[in-house]
Design a protein around this motif. Sequence first.
Motif, PDB file in Angstrom:
ATOM      1  N   LYS A  49      -8.006  -1.881   5.461  1.00 23.91           N
ATOM      2  CA  LYS A  49      -8.117  -0.741   6.364  1.00 23.91           C
ATOM      3  C   LYS A  49      -9.303  -0.896   7.304  1.00 23.91           C
ATOM      4  O   LYS A  49      -9.229  -0.563   8.473  1.00 23.91           O
ATOM      5  N   THR A  83       0.829  -1.204   0.000  1.00 26.31           N
ATOM      6  CA  THR A  83       0.000   0.000   0.000  1.00 26.31           C
ATOM      7  C   THR A  83       0.867   1.260   0.000  1.00 26.31           C
ATOM      8  O   THR A  83       2.079   1.195   0.187  1.00 26.31           O
ATOM      9  N   VAL A 107      -7.342  -3.006  -0.499  1.00 27.05           N
ATOM     10  CA  VAL A 107      -6.779  -1.997   0.404  1.00 27.05           C
ATOM     11  C   VAL A 107      -7.876  -1.477   1.338  1.00 27.05           C
ATOM     12  O   VAL A 107      -7.663  -1.369   2.549  1.00 27.05           O
ATOM     13  N   ARG A 116      -7.722  -1.748  -5.111  1.00 31.28           N
ATOM     14  CA  ARG A 116      -8.293  -0.721  -4.223  1.00 31.28           C
ATOM     15  C   ARG A 116      -9.319  -1.320  -3.269  1.00 31.28           C
ATOM     16  O   ARG A 116      -9.416  -0.909  -2.113  1.00 31.28           O
TER      17      ARG A 116
END
Length: 118
Positions: free
Chosen positions: A114, A56, A110, A107
């Motif tokens: 998170k 990332t 990611v 994406r």
Amino acid sequence: MARPWPTRLAFRSSDRALHATFDDGVTVRVPYELLRVESPSAEVQGHAPDQKKLVTGKEQVEVTQAEPVGRYAVRLTFSDGHNSGIFSFDLIRELGENAGELMAEYRAKVAQAKMGRG
């Protein structure tokens, strides 16, 4: 049937992407971020499919150097110091042809990672 061969590799800082033109007339665009996070290096891919790492924070990464490797690939050096990935011309073509889908998948991973840290 011969595999498509790159006739031009253009590294453009203006849009942070590699633009590759092949001898069959196809041109692909591969964002530097995608090249970095999909690097074929063991550092990123591991030594087995289940060992792939989620890299990332590479939205601003640049390609600072490109060196030919034989007649089949190029070794890229990135602005974060990563330089162990050897990108075959087949891989560059594949990444370019699937860049939109691969970036969307990346994406999503990611974002999921998170949310899992909260």
